[in-house]
Design a protein around this motif. Structure first.
Motif, PDB file in Angstrom:
ATOM      1  N   GLY A 135       0.772  -1.240   0.224  1.00  0.00           N
ATOM      2  CA  GLY A 135       0.048   0.043  -0.106  1.00  0.00           C
ATOM      3  C   GLY A 135       0.931   1.226  -0.030  1.00  0.00           C
ATOM      4  O   GLY A 135       2.225   1.386   0.123  1.00  0.00           O
ATOM      5  N   PRO A 136       0.335   2.435  -0.038  1.00  0.00           N
ATOM      6  CA  PRO A 136       1.205   3.863   0.135  1.00  0.00           C
ATOM      7  C   PRO A 136       1.813   3.697   1.267  1.00  0.00           C
ATOM      8  O   PRO A 136       1.249   3.536   2.452  1.00  0.00           O
ATOM      9  CB  PRO A 136      -0.027   4.822  -0.014  1.00  0.00           C
ATOM     10  CG  PRO A 136      -1.305   4.082  -0.490  1.00  0.00           C
ATOM     11  CD  PRO A 136      -1.277   2.655  -0.235  1.00  0.00           C
ATOM     12  N   ALA A 137       3.257   4.146   1.167  1.00  0.00           N
ATOM     13  CA  ALA A 137       3.946   4.137   2.362  1.00  0.00           C
ATOM     14  C   ALA A 137       3.931   5.664   3.072  1.00  0.00           C
ATOM     15  O   ALA A 137       3.662   6.715   2.339  1.00  0.00           O
ATOM     16  CB  ALA A 137       5.538   3.882   2.119  1.00  0.00           C
ATOM     17  N   THR A 138       4.253   5.854   4.176  1.00  0.00           N
ATOM     18  CA  THR A 138       4.360   6.842   4.849  1.00  0.00           C
ATOM     19  C   THR A 138       5.771   7.127   5.504  1.00  0.00           C
ATOM     20  O   THR A 138       6.473   6.129   6.121  1.00  0.00           O
ATOM     21  CB  THR A 138       3.438   7.068   6.290  1.00  0.00           C
ATOM     22  OG1 THR A 138       2.009   7.057   5.969  1.00  0.00           O
ATOM     23  CG2 THR A 138       3.556   8.250   7.077  1.00  0.00           C
ATOM     24  N   ARG A 139       6.555   8.053   5.099  1.00  0.00           N
ATOM     25  CA  ARG A 139       8.162   8.342   5.400  1.00  0.00           C
ATOM     26  C   ARG A 139       8.324   8.867   7.072  1.00  0.00           C
ATOM     27  O   ARG A 139       7.174   9.408   7.418  1.00  0.00           O
ATOM     28  CB  ARG A 139       8.618   9.411   4.632  1.00  0.00           C
ATOM     29  CG  ARG A 139       8.744   8.854   3.122  1.00  0.00           C
ATOM     30  CD  ARG A 139       9.721   9.853   2.131  1.00  0.00           C
ATOM     31  NE  ARG A 139       9.639   9.441   0.909  1.00  0.00           N
ATOM     32  CZ  ARG A 139      10.778   8.566   0.613  1.00  0.00           C
ATOM     33  NH1 ARG A 139      11.572   8.317   1.424  1.00  0.00           N
ATOM     34  NH2 ARG A 139      11.014   8.195  -0.620  1.00  0.00           N
ATOM     35  N   PRO A 140       9.250   8.638   7.449  1.00  0.00           N
ATOM     36  CA  PRO A 140       9.480   8.705   8.942  1.00  0.00           C
ATOM     37  C   PRO A 140       9.857  10.232   8.877  1.00  0.00           C
ATOM     38  O   PRO A 140      10.147  10.556   7.737  1.00  0.00           O
ATOM     39  CB  PRO A 140      10.584   7.919   9.282  1.00  0.00           C
ATOM     40  CG  PRO A 140      11.186   7.615   8.070  1.00  0.00           C
ATOM     41  CD  PRO A 140      10.247   7.485   7.101  1.00  0.00           C
ATOM     42  N   CYS A 141       9.910  11.056   9.853  1.00  0.00           N
ATOM     43  CA  CYS A 141      10.418  12.241  10.243  1.00  0.00           C
ATOM     44  C   CYS A 141      11.006  12.590  11.576  1.00  0.00           C
ATOM     45  O   CYS A 141      10.428  11.943  12.530  1.00  0.00           O
ATOM     46  CB  CYS A 141       9.264  13.416   9.869  1.00  0.00           C
ATOM     47  SG  CYS A 141       7.931  13.198  11.217  1.00  0.00           S
ATOM     48  N   LEU A 142      12.118  13.465  11.487  1.00  0.00           N
ATOM     49  CA  LEU A 142      12.843  13.541  12.723  1.00  0.00           C
ATOM     50  C   LEU A 142      13.539  15.030  12.557  1.00  0.00           C
ATOM     51  O   LEU A 142      14.031  15.410  11.438  1.00  0.00           O
ATOM     52  CB  LEU A 142      13.833  12.316  12.769  1.00  0.00           C
ATOM     53  CG  LEU A 142      14.815  12.611  14.043  1.00  0.00           C
ATOM     54  CD1 LEU A 142      13.956  12.404  15.307  1.00  0.00           C
ATOM     55  CD2 LEU A 142      15.936  11.488  13.911  1.00  0.00           C
ATOM     56  N   THR A 143      13.358  15.635  13.771  1.00  0.00           N
ATOM     57  CA  THR A 143      14.134  17.095  13.741  1.00  0.00           C
ATOM     58  C   THR A 143      15.189  16.860  14.625  1.00  0.00           C
ATOM     59  O   THR A 143      14.831  16.483  16.129  1.00  0.00           O
ATOM     60  CB  THR A 143      13.034  17.952  14.440  1.00  0.00           C
ATOM     61  OG1 THR A 143      12.021  18.046  13.503  1.00  0.00           O
ATOM     62  CG2 THR A 143      13.697  19.570  14.494  1.00  0.00           C
ATOM     63  N   PRO A 144      16.255  17.125  14.557  1.00  0.00           N
ATOM     64  CA  PRO A 144      17.544  17.179  15.334  1.00  0.00           C
ATOM     65  C   PRO A 144      17.534  17.841  16.837  1.00  0.00           C
ATOM     66  O   PRO A 144      16.680  18.904  16.745  1.00  0.00           O
ATOM     67  CB  PRO A 144      18.802  17.659  14.667  1.00  0.00           C
ATOM     68  CG  PRO A 144      18.153  17.340  13.206  1.00  0.00           C
ATOM     69  CD  PRO A 144      16.956  17.705  13.247  1.00  0.00           C
ATOM     70  N   LEU A 145      17.856  17.464  17.950  1.00  0.00           N
ATOM     71  CA  LEU A 145      17.653  18.145  19.010  1.00  0.00           C
ATOM     72  C   LEU A 145      18.074  19.522  18.952  1.00  0.00           C
ATOM     73  O   LEU A 145      17.539  20.409  19.850  1.00  0.00           O
ATOM     74  CB  LEU A 145      18.228  17.342  20.348  1.00  0.00           C
ATOM     75  CG  LEU A 145      18.011  16.060  20.473  1.00  0.00           C
ATOM     76  CD1 LEU A 145      18.581  15.396  21.589  1.00  0.00           C
ATOM     77  CD2 LEU A 145      16.498  16.182  21.010  1.00  0.00           C
ATOM     78  N   ASP A 146      19.335  19.975  18.416  1.00  0.00           N
ATOM     79  CA  ASP A 146      19.743  21.238  18.419  1.00  0.00           C
ATOM     80  C   ASP A 146      19.085  22.036  16.988  1.00  0.00           C
ATOM     81  O   ASP A 146      19.656  23.114  16.981  1.00  0.00           O
ATOM     82  CB  ASP A 146      21.356  20.876  18.199  1.00  0.00           C
ATOM     83  CG  ASP A 146      21.562  20.325  16.834  1.00  0.00           C
ATOM     84  OD1 ASP A 146      20.894  20.085  16.119  1.00  0.00           O
ATOM     85  OD2 ASP A 146      22.766  20.198  16.704  1.00  0.00           O
ATOM     86  N   HIS A 147      18.194  21.563  16.509  1.00  0.00           N
ATOM     87  CA  HIS A 147      17.527  22.418  15.571  1.00  0.00           C
ATOM     88  C   HIS A 147      16.755  23.816  16.149  1.00  0.00           C
ATOM     89  O   HIS A 147      16.454  23.665  17.275  1.00  0.00           O
ATOM     90  CB  HIS A 147      16.461  21.755  14.828  1.00  0.00           C
ATOM     91  CG  HIS A 147      15.908  22.535  13.444  1.00  0.00           C
ATOM     92  ND1 HIS A 147      15.513  23.700  13.490  1.00  0.00           N
ATOM     93  CD2 HIS A 147      16.128  22.336  12.272  1.00  0.00           C
ATOM     94  CE1 HIS A 147      14.992  24.157  12.128  1.00  0.00           C
ATOM     95  NE2 HIS A 147      15.768  23.129  11.323  1.00  0.00           N
ATOM     96  N   PRO A 148      17.338  24.998  15.776  1.00  0.00           N
ATOM     97  CA  PRO A 148      16.845  26.290  16.344  1.00  0.00           C
ATOM     98  C   PRO A 148      15.470  26.222  16.493  1.00  0.00           C
ATOM     99  O   PRO A 148      14.935  27.049  17.344  1.00  0.00           O
ATOM    100  CB  PRO A 148      17.499  27.263  15.500  1.00  0.00           C
ATOM    101  CG  PRO A 148      17.889  26.770  14.198  1.00  0.00           C
ATOM    102  CD  PRO A 148      18.168  25.273  14.266  1.00  0.00           C
TER     103      PRO A 148
END
Length: 470
Positions: A372-385
């Motif tokens: 089926g259609p996939a969902t991509r993961p997402c992650l924001t680095p801890l130090d992102h302003p």
């Protein structure tokens, strides 16, 4: 000259308290609209919900408010440019549709007639997600009151979809078609929660998802196990062997290439997870399980938040009725799902699973595999302003340290990240006891007001501390 911090906090709280009653009255009015996207008989209600929100956003001050139709339910788009042309652009995401609900499901009251009991507002959508969308309306007004501005410190946009509870089937196409209008430096997702009332947290990422169904075919029809058993391949046995080969003895996924690209946890992230007041026995009771299990070398929280997984969602084949039926079945079925983490490519995972399945199936058994259609993961680095702005804004509202979590599930946030090329940040105030999708869903009113406060502080912090023109 900017106001001292304490003065700004006080001004925000005074403004919120003065407008709290009217805010809750408006929210209750919205909650009375049964915008259940999964039920065709409520299609008109979902459209009415979108119209209601667009009108309320105009009343809030957004100069641009539009209803965006899709092949399914409509979304709402709103935009309020900052007077500072160099300010960052921020897109807030949420949804206005809700899960099905009926009194006979176990609700104490009508799910679409909001009721305040103590300091809790009960109604379908109170937490998921109308309450968390709506706190942005009072938040931006409190921001203006505290800063003396006539427009937000950032270029502020809202996208509130109408099909999230139905799997967002038309969301990605909508984002792709409207990408120019939705362009942003950061995305704020207000469709999430915190660890607990006493431990405010900010989520830094969500896992992705890939799902497949594998059909295995043996004889052209069910055949006699006495006459043919032991002499021809059995597709049900092949299905069992396929499932057994999915993991190794350390509970790692045994599909070759599956872990390619995985972003490993840093030591700091592991330390932050360990700081959370996690009680495994309590967690097991919530999971209705008696023991933990998973990839060796990782804690329970690491397994559900930051490690990829493979799960058997269903397996079947052959006779399922009472008594015996001595056959070799003609077919069998396996349903699998894979939770993906940052760095994994769903297309690569699909190819790896297809190759692995082909290697597992014996001669004489034909297989068909459908993804089926996939969902991509997402992650924001801890130090992102931008993430640090969210943390500071929450800290000012809650007046205590803000800790970090991730989400083990998946959602449409990854589509926004991928299509718009912007980091995704999570701002939610819901707690596990709110009962998303369950009878008697509620939101804690004090936490809802903390969400308002956080939004009021966030826009100024982003404008002051993060300049990254789109």
């Amino acid at each position: 000259m900017s106001k001292p911090v304490d003065d700004v906090v006080s001004t925000v709280r005074t403004y919120i308290e003065a407008h709290r009653g009217a805010f809750l009255d408006d929210l209750a009015e919205w909650l009375r609209i049964p915008s259940v996207s999964a039920q065709p008989e409520h299609a008109a209600d979902v459209a009415r919900s979108a119209d209601w929100l667009a009108a309320k956003l105009r009343d809030t001050g957004f100069p641009t408010c539009e209803i965006w139709p899709t092949a399914g339910a409509p979304a709402v788009f709103a935009e309020w440019p900052s007077e500072d042309h160099e300010a960052p652009t921020v897109l807030v995401y949420g949804h206005h549709d809700v899960q099905p609900a009926a009194r006979e499901d176990g609700w104490d009251t009508d799910p679409f007639e909001p009721v305040i009991r103590g300091n809790r507002l009960h109604a379908r959508g109170a937490a998921d997600d109308k309450g968390q969308v709506f706190f942005h309306t009072l938040g931006v007004r409190a921001h203006l009151a505290a800063t003396g501005r006539t427009a937000p410190s950032v270029h502020l946009k809202l996208l509130v979809e109408g099909e999230e509870e139905s799997g967002s089937p038309h969301f990605r196409r909508l984002v792709e078609e409207r990408a120019e209008r939705l362009a942003a430096d950061a995305v704020i997702v207000s469709d999430t929660g915190m660890w607990s009332e006493d431990t405010p947290t900010v989520c830094t990422g969500m896992r992705g998802l890939a799902e497949c169904e594998i059909e295995l075919f043996g004889p052209a029809q069910d055949i006699h196990s006495g006459s043919f058993g032991g002499a021809v391949p059995n597709p049900a046995t092949a299905a069992a062997r396929l499932v057994a080969a999915l993991h190794d003895e350390h509970a790692r996924v045994a599909v070759p290439g599956f872990y390619e690209g995985v972003t490993e946890l840093t030591d700091r992230e592991r330390e932050l997870f360990a700081e959370l007041p996690f009680d495994e026995e309590t967690w097991l009771r919530t999971a209705r399980s008696t023991a933990t299990h998973g990839e060796a070398g990782h804690t329970t929280l690491e397994r559900v938040w930051a490690r990829p997984t493979a799960e058997v969602n269903g397996i079947g084949g052959g006779y399922q009725g009472p008594g015996s039926k001595t056959i070799i079945p003609s077919s069998a079925l396996v349903k699998l799902s894979f939770r993906l983490v940052a760095g994994q490519d769903p297309d690569h995972v699909e190819k790896a699973v297809r190759a692995w399945a082909a290697d597992q199936v014996p001669a004489g058994v034909r297989h068909e595999i459908t993804f089926g259609p996939a969902t991509r993961p997402c992650l924001t680095p801890l130090d992102h302003p931008a993430l640090q702005s969210v943390v500071r804004a929450m800290g000012r509202a809650f007046e205590q340290p803000i800790r970090y979590t991730r989400e083990g599930g998946s959602g449409p946030a990854a589509d926004l990240q991928e299509v718009l090329g912007a980091p995704v940040l999570f701002l939610g105030i819901s707690v596990p006891s709110d009962g998303w999708h369950a009878p008697n869903e509620k939101v804690e009113l004090d936490l809802l007001m903390k969400g308002v406060e956080t939004a009021a502080h966030l826009w100024g912090d982003l404008a002051e501390n993060w300049r990254e023109p789109h």
